[in-house]
Design a protein around this motif. Structure first.
Motif, PDB file in Angstrom:
ATOM      1  N   ARG A  37      13.664 -19.171 -28.956  1.00 55.73           N
ATOM      2  CA  ARG A  37      12.798 -19.381 -29.762  1.00 55.73           C
ATOM      3  C   ARG A  37      12.751 -19.309 -31.054  1.00 55.73           C
ATOM      4  O   ARG A  37      13.676 -18.576 -31.508  1.00 55.73           O
ATOM      5  N   ALA A  38      11.950 -19.890 -31.875  1.00 57.06           N
ATOM      6  CA  ALA A  38      12.064 -19.716 -33.481  1.00 57.06           C
ATOM      7  C   ALA A  38      11.592 -18.554 -33.762  1.00 57.06           C
ATOM      8  O   ALA A  38      12.439 -17.799 -35.088  1.00 57.06           O
ATOM      9  N   ASP A  39      11.083 -17.481 -32.920  1.00 54.47           N
ATOM     10  CA  ASP A  39      10.725 -16.013 -33.290  1.00 54.47           C
ATOM     11  C   ASP A  39      11.846 -15.226 -32.913  1.00 54.47           C
ATOM     12  O   ASP A  39      11.701 -14.084 -33.150  1.00 54.47           O
ATOM     13  N   ASP A  40      12.753 -15.729 -32.173  1.00 61.34           N
ATOM     14  CA  ASP A  40      13.920 -14.607 -31.737  1.00 61.34           C
ATOM     15  C   ASP A  40      15.045 -14.841 -32.894  1.00 61.34           C
ATOM     16  O   ASP A  40      15.811 -15.292 -32.950  1.00 61.34           O
ATOM     17  N   LEU A  41      14.629 -14.033 -33.824  1.00 61.29           N
ATOM     18  CA  LEU A  41      15.169 -14.136 -35.293  1.00 61.29           C
ATOM     19  C   LEU A  41      16.739 -13.905 -35.334  1.00 61.29           C
ATOM     20  O   LEU A  41      17.550 -14.118 -36.048  1.00 61.29           O
ATOM     21  N   ASP A  42      17.175 -12.608 -34.392  1.00 58.87           N
ATOM     22  CA  ASP A  42      18.358 -12.355 -34.354  1.00 58.87           C
ATOM     23  C   ASP A  42      19.403 -13.067 -33.614  1.00 58.87           C
ATOM     24  O   ASP A  42      20.452 -13.045 -33.619  1.00 58.87           O
ATOM     25  N   LEU A  43      18.795 -14.131 -32.993  1.00 57.28           N
ATOM     26  CA  LEU A  43      19.536 -15.263 -32.410  1.00 57.28           C
ATOM     27  C   LEU A  43      19.589 -16.696 -33.170  1.00 57.28           C
ATOM     28  O   LEU A  43      20.482 -17.365 -33.013  1.00 57.28           O
ATOM     29  N   VAL A  44      18.478 -16.835 -34.178  1.00 55.51           N
ATOM     30  CA  VAL A  44      18.411 -18.221 -34.755  1.00 55.51           C
ATOM     31  C   VAL A  44      18.410 -17.989 -36.184  1.00 55.51           C
ATOM     32  O   VAL A  44      18.293 -19.057 -36.800  1.00 55.51           O
ATOM     33  N   PHE A  45      18.411 -17.067 -36.841  1.00 64.82           N
ATOM     34  CA  PHE A  45      18.080 -16.839 -38.389  1.00 64.82           C
ATOM     35  C   PHE A  45      19.506 -16.225 -38.654  1.00 64.82           C
ATOM     36  O   PHE A  45      20.223 -15.009 -38.403  1.00 64.82           O
ATOM     37  N   GLU A  46      19.985 -16.760 -39.608  1.00 62.55           N
ATOM     38  CA  GLU A  46      21.601 -16.296 -40.035  1.00 62.55           C
ATOM     39  C   GLU A  46      21.575 -14.824 -40.494  1.00 62.55           C
ATOM     40  O   GLU A  46      22.774 -14.064 -40.469  1.00 62.55           O
ATOM     41  N   LYS A  47      20.543 -14.587 -41.171  1.00 61.78           N
ATOM     42  CA  LYS A  47      20.563 -13.153 -41.784  1.00 61.78           C
ATOM     43  C   LYS A  47      20.622 -12.146 -40.756  1.00 61.78           C
ATOM     44  O   LYS A  47      20.998 -10.879 -41.126  1.00 61.78           O
ATOM     45  N   ARG A  48      19.829 -12.558 -39.674  1.00 65.26           N
ATOM     46  CA  ARG A  48      20.054 -11.208 -38.596  1.00 65.26           C
ATOM     47  C   ARG A  48      20.981 -11.735 -37.170  1.00 65.26           C
ATOM     48  O   ARG A  48      20.578 -11.104 -36.237  1.00 65.26           O
ATOM     49  N   LEU A  49      21.724 -12.593 -37.441  1.00 57.91           N
ATOM     50  CA  LEU A  49      22.153 -13.184 -36.324  1.00 57.91           C
ATOM     51  C   LEU A  49      23.295 -12.268 -35.410  1.00 57.91           C
ATOM     52  O   LEU A  49      24.228 -11.594 -35.845  1.00 57.91           O
ATOM     53  N   ARG A  50      22.936 -12.360 -33.985  1.00 60.48           N
ATOM     54  CA  ARG A  50      23.688 -11.866 -33.060  1.00 60.48           C
ATOM     55  C   ARG A  50      24.062 -13.005 -32.228  1.00 60.48           C
ATOM     56  O   ARG A  50      23.320 -13.728 -31.761  1.00 60.48           O
ATOM     57  N   VAL A  51      25.376 -13.442 -31.938  1.00 60.87           N
ATOM     58  CA  VAL A  51      25.745 -14.378 -31.128  1.00 60.87           C
ATOM     59  C   VAL A  51      25.656 -14.177 -29.833  1.00 60.87           C
ATOM     60  O   VAL A  51      26.328 -13.041 -29.386  1.00 60.87           O
TER      61      VAL A  51
END
Length: 288
Positions: A37-51
């Protein structure tokens, strides 16, 4: 004297090597396609991304596709029977992954064959098991039987929602078989309508499974499942879960009372070298 089982000429076939590049955008699209979801920032936001580790399976999709293109089986009727994944190291946010692939085994089911396609890289080892009607009967070994459901009541119950557009989104990540989007192709494959990719269904289940354990979904280290029946976009899955040691669960997912994922084994581990280790908030969870 009994003759030894025959061996398929495809067994051990080298499918070659390939290097596949991807970007942060691809990894984020994957996370969204499997339920982030949009608030899962470390999955969907490049600055905190974990693959998500299962994203690797989209990078390696070329291997089973290559075997089908060689004529080993009828690609209009073959289906993905099961999947295994062992994670060796985290995928970077973007970059290239070099892989080699081969046909590790071919099992004879009589009227069908199961092709085990193994893909290996420094980051993972993955095996596709492809059920191919009409390719059996060559006198080979039948192979292992499916795992049984645990006899005791489930330790946890989860609910996982899919959405009507999910197959259309997931196919953009590599598996563009028409049966997942085209009603006519789905009917040719014996399905009443387009259905969700098995790997998408499986990845969607890993998110609440991680939440149930207080783990981060990017900490996935092992994954295994059989695809027992199709899931149609928009179905809601009922998931029974059994604790399986530290960081592990055994799962079975059903839709409308029919098992769709069986023999699921999943395991998570911490990755302290990564700066973002906060567990993803559990969603869509119904505790028994």
């Amino acid at each position: 004297m009994t003759a030894p089982p025959a061996v398929s000429p495809w067994r051990g076939h080298d499918l070659g090597t390939r290097t596949v590049a991807y970007t942060e955008r691809d990894a984020i699209l994957y996370a969204l396609a499997v339920g982030a979801r949009a608030d899962d920032l470390d999955l969907v936001f490049e600055k905190r991304l974990r693959v998500l580790p299962a994203f690797a399976l989209t990078l390696a999709q070329w291997a089973p596709d290559a075997l089908g293109a060689l004529g080993a089986f009828d690609t209009t009727t073959a289906v993905h029977g099961s999947q295994r994944l062992t994670v060796r190291r985290p995928l970077p946010r973007s970059g290239e992954v070099s892989m080699s692939a081969r046909v590790a085994e071919v099992w004879d089911k009589g009227g069908a064959a199961v092709f085990d396609v193994e893909v290996e890289s420094h980051h993972f080892l993955a095996t596709w098991s492809l059920f191919a009607p009409g390719s059996g009967g060559f006198g080979g070994e039948r192979g292992p039987s499916g795992p049984k459901r645990p006899g005791q009541p489930a330790d946890r119950r989860l609910s996982v929602a899919t959405h009507p557009e999910q197959a259309a989104h997931y196919r953009l990540l590599g598996d563009r078989h028409p049966m997942h989007i085209d009603p006519e192709a789905a009917r040719t494959a014996g399905m009443p309508r387009p259905f969700l990719h098995g790997l998408c269904t499986l990845a969607a289940v890993t998110l609440p499974a991680a939440g149930a354990l207080g783990a981060h979904p990017a900490g996935l280290t092992e994954l295994e499942a059989r695809f027992s029946a199709p899931v149609y976009p928009g179905d809601r899955l009922a998931v029974d879960a059994w604790d399986d040691g530290p960081g592990g669960l055994r799962l079975e997912a059903s839709a409308y009372g029919r098992p769709v994922l069986t023999g699921v084994r999943i395991r998570f581990a911490d990755m302290p070298e990564h700066p973002f280790d906060a567990p993803l908030q559990q969603k869509e969870t119904l505790d028994a």
